[in-house]
Enzyme design. Structure first.
Site, PDB file in Angstrom:
ATOM      1  N   GLU A 188     -10.363  13.415  14.436  1.00 56.13           N
ATOM      2  CA  GLU A 188      -9.771  13.634  13.107  1.00 56.13           C
ATOM      3  C   GLU A 188     -10.496  14.821  12.454  1.00 56.13           C
ATOM      4  OE1 GLU A 188      -9.021  10.566  10.338  1.00 56.13           O
ATOM      5  OE2 GLU A 188      -7.923   9.315  11.765  1.00 56.13           O
ATOM      6  N   HIS A 230       0.809  -1.218   0.000  1.00 53.86           N
ATOM      7  CA  HIS A 230       0.000   0.000   0.000  1.00 53.86           C
ATOM      8  C   HIS A 230       0.842   1.268   0.000  1.00 53.86           C
ATOM      9  CE1 HIS A 230      -3.357  -2.605   0.124  1.00 53.86           C
ATOM     10  NE2 HIS A 230      -4.209  -1.597   0.155  1.00 53.86           N
ATOM     11  N   ASP A 240      -6.427   4.464   9.907  1.00 48.34           N
ATOM     12  CA  ASP A 240      -7.831   4.559   9.482  1.00 48.34           C
ATOM     13  C   ASP A 240      -8.251   3.314   8.713  1.00 48.34           C
ATOM     14  OD1 ASP A 240      -7.826   7.092  10.478  1.00 48.34           O
ATOM     15  OD2 ASP A 240      -7.553   8.063   8.531  1.00 48.34           O
TER      16      ASP A 240
HETATM   17  P1  FAD Z   1       4.161  -1.831   2.130  1.00 45.27           P
HETATM   18  O1  FAD Z   1       3.673  -0.722   1.309  1.00 45.27           O
HETATM   19  O2  FAD Z   1       4.136  -3.169   1.520  1.00 45.27           O
HETATM   20  O3  FAD Z   1       5.645  -1.505   2.663  1.00 45.27           O
HETATM   21  C1  FAD Z   1       5.976  -0.217   3.119  1.00 45.27           C
HETATM   22  C2  FAD Z   1       7.456  -0.142   3.480  1.00 45.27           C
HETATM   23  O4  FAD Z   1       7.694  -0.918   4.643  1.00 45.27           O
HETATM   24  C3  FAD Z   1       8.385  -0.703   2.403  1.00 45.27           C
HETATM   25  O5  FAD Z   1       9.591  -0.008   2.410  1.00 45.27           O
HETATM   26  C4  FAD Z   1       8.588  -2.126   2.852  1.00 45.27           C
HETATM   27  O6  FAD Z   1       9.807  -2.653   2.367  1.00 45.27           O
HETATM   28  C5  FAD Z   1       8.581  -1.969   4.360  1.00 45.27           C
HETATM   29  N1  FAD Z   1       8.046  -3.149   5.033  1.00 45.27           N
HETATM   30  C6  FAD Z   1       6.918  -3.823   4.773  1.00 45.27           C
HETATM   31  N2  FAD Z   1       6.768  -4.830   5.651  1.00 45.27           N
HETATM   32  C7  FAD Z   1       7.838  -4.777   6.478  1.00 45.27           C
HETATM   33  C8  FAD Z   1       8.258  -5.537   7.601  1.00 45.27           C
HETATM   34  N3  FAD Z   1       7.565  -6.591   8.034  1.00 45.27           N
HETATM   35  N4  FAD Z   1       9.409  -5.186   8.214  1.00 45.27           N
HETATM   36  C9  FAD Z   1      10.143  -4.132   7.785  1.00 45.27           C
HETATM   37  N5  FAD Z   1       9.793  -3.384   6.719  1.00 45.27           N
HETATM   38  C10 FAD Z   1       8.648  -3.707   6.079  1.00 45.27           C
HETATM   39  N6  FAD Z   1      -0.959   5.171   7.237  1.00 45.27           N
HETATM   40  C11 FAD Z   1      -1.241   5.631   8.471  1.00 45.27           C
HETATM   41  O7  FAD Z   1      -0.351   5.848   9.281  1.00 45.27           O
HETATM   42  N7  FAD Z   1      -2.533   5.887   8.838  1.00 45.27           N
HETATM   43  C12 FAD Z   1      -3.578   5.635   8.020  1.00 45.27           C
HETATM   44  O8  FAD Z   1      -4.708   5.865   8.391  1.00 45.27           O
HETATM   45  C13 FAD Z   1      -3.307   5.124   6.738  1.00 45.27           C
HETATM   46  N8  FAD Z   1      -4.311   4.838   5.886  1.00 45.27           N
HETATM   47  C14 FAD Z   1      -4.024   4.351   4.647  1.00 45.27           C
HETATM   48  C15 FAD Z   1      -5.080   4.055   3.783  1.00 45.27           C
HETATM   49  C16 FAD Z   1      -4.837   3.555   2.529  1.00 45.27           C
HETATM   50  C17 FAD Z   1      -5.982   3.234   1.616  1.00 45.27           C
HETATM   51  C18 FAD Z   1      -3.500   3.375   2.104  1.00 45.27           C
HETATM   52  C19 FAD Z   1      -3.204   2.882   0.733  1.00 45.27           C
HETATM   53  C20 FAD Z   1      -2.436   3.665   2.944  1.00 45.27           C
HETATM   54  C21 FAD Z   1      -2.693   4.157   4.226  1.00 45.27           C
HETATM   55  N9  FAD Z   1      -1.668   4.450   5.124  1.00 45.27           N
HETATM   56  C22 FAD Z   1      -1.949   4.923   6.375  1.00 45.27           C
HETATM   57  C23 FAD Z   1      -0.262   4.316   4.723  1.00 45.27           C
HETATM   58  C24 FAD Z   1       0.365   3.014   5.178  1.00 45.27           C
HETATM   59  O9  FAD Z   1       0.748   3.126   6.535  1.00 45.27           O
HETATM   60  C25 FAD Z   1       1.573   2.734   4.330  1.00 45.27           C
HETATM   61  O10 FAD Z   1       1.148   2.469   3.025  1.00 45.27           O
HETATM   62  C26 FAD Z   1       2.434   1.609   4.839  1.00 45.27           C
HETATM   63  O11 FAD Z   1       3.466   1.463   3.894  1.00 45.27           O
HETATM   64  C27 FAD Z   1       1.762   0.296   5.135  1.00 45.27           C
HETATM   65  O12 FAD Z   1       1.390  -0.395   4.005  1.00 45.27           O
HETATM   66  P2  FAD Z   1       1.791  -1.945   3.761  1.00 45.27           P
HETATM   67  O13 FAD Z   1       1.627  -2.778   4.967  1.00 45.27           O
HETATM   68  O14 FAD Z   1       1.070  -2.332   2.540  1.00 45.27           O
HETATM   69  O15 FAD Z   1       3.378  -1.834   3.517  1.00 45.27           O
END
Ligand code: FAD
Length: 511
Positions: free
Chosen positions: A260, A84, A147
């Site tokens: 918020e 994400h 969220d």
């Molecule tokens: P990814 O996008 O897959 O990874 C993000 C980063 O973290 C990359 O660099 C990856 O290599 C690293 N990573 C992933 N897993 C690990 C792990 N296990 N250990 C170490 N590094 C790792 N953020 C908020 O704070 N509050 C919100 O309300 C919020 N709402 C969101 C709503 C939507 C619809 C979206 C798309 C995003 C939102 N986000 C929010 C952002 C979100 O926190 C980030 O996208 C975050 O990257 C988490 O997504 P992911 O788990 O898919 O991680």
């Protein structure tokens, strides 16, 4: 079992496949050419192909893959949570992508730490999995959320994890007591405030640079049954911020449980305007209640009050009325619903389902998230909300205050200086085509404006490409960040998609 599917087509692949066959992984491996998800993310702005997509079974597999990459001169490893990210942060160009979702079922164990309940969960678990299991099995829930909950524990802890509870409990990074991490050397380490603290605090908000989080111990509290969810409208930014800051500065038990807010347009546009405010679809927003002085941009404060089914309804009404009575929103522009706690926390999932049905979920998302200090937020409003994005952005424009004292300065997250700062999220949904580049440029213009004006701000979910920008982002924390990299991932193998360090050296970034 290793399942090498398809051909090997990249670089020195004979060596690599030989290496893989010797790894004895418990999980599975797919050739990068066939691993669709590994070259995509929610942003839809970047796409690079990995060499392999690996679905590890747990920390041992993760460690084997990191060690295998370390034995080569060039390969990198990107942990992918749920993809994400917006700007390719979870991708690896020609390297290994670890799909951490394959580990989601690991752990899930309730533990007690100093008499308080915590849950051990995998770094690859989604927060919605944590929610549903904790509430249904134990009547307990984490204290601080995002969220949207289809995000992984490891992914949000690598950034911060913020939502409307963070003013009280701090971000998710302030609500874990222990991590298991696989470092860039391939070591599996358990860390906490007292055990390997440099790794623990480094990994929290560390953008995946120091280790891959394979387990987190998350603090829990008793889950409420119900939530009174309320939105009130302001025409004046100063009144909106005054009330929001008042609510987040009250003592525990003397405010709402969630605070918020968002900016919306003073028109009937279904996405950007009045219809975006009403919680109850049967109620219509009545603009005749707005004062004559209202401009083209309005503000909505969104709050929630937790209660239990056993609470006397009149007690809940009285508590909510007392809190609302202290606010200066536009009289009669108030929308309220009562929903279950789980329904409230899954509110963005419902929006996702609707967006998917309308075909707008999978379009590009050139999002921009910033932390802007209270000292500059009025200027930010004047320049950005009232001018640059005054016609809306085709998605929510979030804004709400947070308190710096609830964040631990030992973590890797970079914050503005002021005690009160706002998270601002421009959550754009843009149809594929030339307008995507325009919106990316508009985001850049906003960031450049903040820099030029000398505003006290930081990017949240930062995305920079040059060493100078990263150094400016981290400011006086840069040295510590670089030292942590040298200690835990000296070959710069991890999270190459963040574009902070380049494989082979920790002293230079990609240009
Ligand atoms: P990814 O996008 O897959 O990874 C993000 C980063 O973290 C990359 O660099 C990856 O290599 C690293 N990573 C992933 N897993 C690990 C792990 N296990 N250990 C170490 N590094 C790792 N953020 C908020 O704070 N509050 C919100 O309300 C919020 N709402 C969101 C709503 C939507 C619809 C979206 C798309 C995003 C939102 N986000 C929010 C952002 C979100 O926190 C980030 O996208 C975050 O990257 C988490 O997504 P992911 O788990 O898919 O991680």
């Amino acid at each position: 079992m290793i399942a090498c599917l398809g051909r090997v087509v990249h670089g020195s692949d004979d060596d690599v496949s030989t290496l893989f066959n010797s790894l004895n992984l418990q999980g599975t491996v797919e050739n990068g050419d066939f691993s669709g998800i590994a070259s995509k993310d929610f942003g839809g702005l970047n796409s690079v192909k990995p060499l392999y997509l690996i679905k590890p079974s747990g920390a041992e597999d993760v460690a084997r893959v990191v060690k295998a990459a370390a034995r080569t001169p060039h390969l990198t490893v990107a942990a992918r949570g749920n993809g994400h990210s917006i700007n390719g942060q979870a991708m690896s160009d020609g390297g290994y992508v670890l799909d951490m979702r394959s580990t989601s079922e690991n752990h899930f164990k309730l533990v007690t730490v100093n008499g308080s309940p915590c849950i051990d969960v995998s770094g690859g678990a989604l927060w919605e999995e944590v929610l549903t299991r904790c509430v249904s099995r134990y009547g307990l829930a984490p204290r601080s959320w995002t969220d949207y909950l289809s995000l992984t524990v490891g992914g949000t802890l690598s950034n911060a994890g913020v939502s409307g509870q963070a003013f009280r409990y701090g971000p998710q990074t302030s609500n874990v007591t222990e991590l298991e991490v696989v470092t860039g050397k391939g070591d599996i380490a358990v860390c906490s405030e007292t055990q390997n603290p440099e790794l623990f605090f480094g990994a929290l908000g560390g953008l995946g640079q120091f280790g891959i989080i394979t387990r987190a111990r998350v603090k829990l509290q008793q889950a409420p049954d119900m939530v009174r969810w309320i939105r009130v409208v302001y025409s004046e930014f100063e009144e909106f911020t005054r009330d929001a800051e008042f609510l987040v500065s009250q003592k525990d038990g003397e405010s709402f449980d969630y605070v918020e807010g968002f900016v919306f347009c003073n028109n009937d546009d279904p996405v950007n305007g009045w219809p975006s405010v009403q919680l109850n679809p049967d109620q219509e927003f009545d603009p005749s209640h707005l004062p004559q002085t209202a401009g083209s941009v309005l503000y909505c404060l969104e709050v929630a009050y937790h209660y239990r089914n056993s609470d006397d309804p009149s007690t809940v009404d009285t508590a909510v009325s007392r809190l609302l009575g202290r606010l200066r929103f536009v009289e009669r522009l108030k929308s309220t619903v009562d929903v279950s706690y789980v329904e409230f926390l899954l509110r963005v999932k419902r929006a996702e389902e609707q967006a998917k049905a309308n075909g707008v979920w999978d379009i590009p998302h050139p999002w921009l998230n910033l932390f802007v200090s209270k000292s500059d937020i009025v200027d930010f409003d004047r320049t950005v909300f009232k001018k640059m994005v005054k016609d809306g952005i085709g998605g929510p424009i979030l804004i709400y205050p947070l308190l710096r004292s609830k964040w631990d300065s030992r973590t890797s997250v970079a914050l503005p200086e002021g005690e009160i700062f706002y998270i601002v999220g421009l959550l754009r949904f843009v149809p594929k085509g030339p307008s995507v580049e325009k919106k990316v440029a508009e985001n850049r213009e906003i960031v450049n404006w903040c820099i030029k004006e000398g505003w006290d701000f930081k990017l949240y979910l930062p995305h920079y490409r040059s060493k100078e920008d990263w150094k400016r982002h981290f400011g006086n924390q840069w040295t510590r960040f670089a030292q942590r990299k040298a200690s835990f991932d000296p070959k710069a193998i991890l999270a190459p998609g963040q574009r902070i360090f380049k494989r082979g050296t920790t002293s230079t970034t990609r240009q």
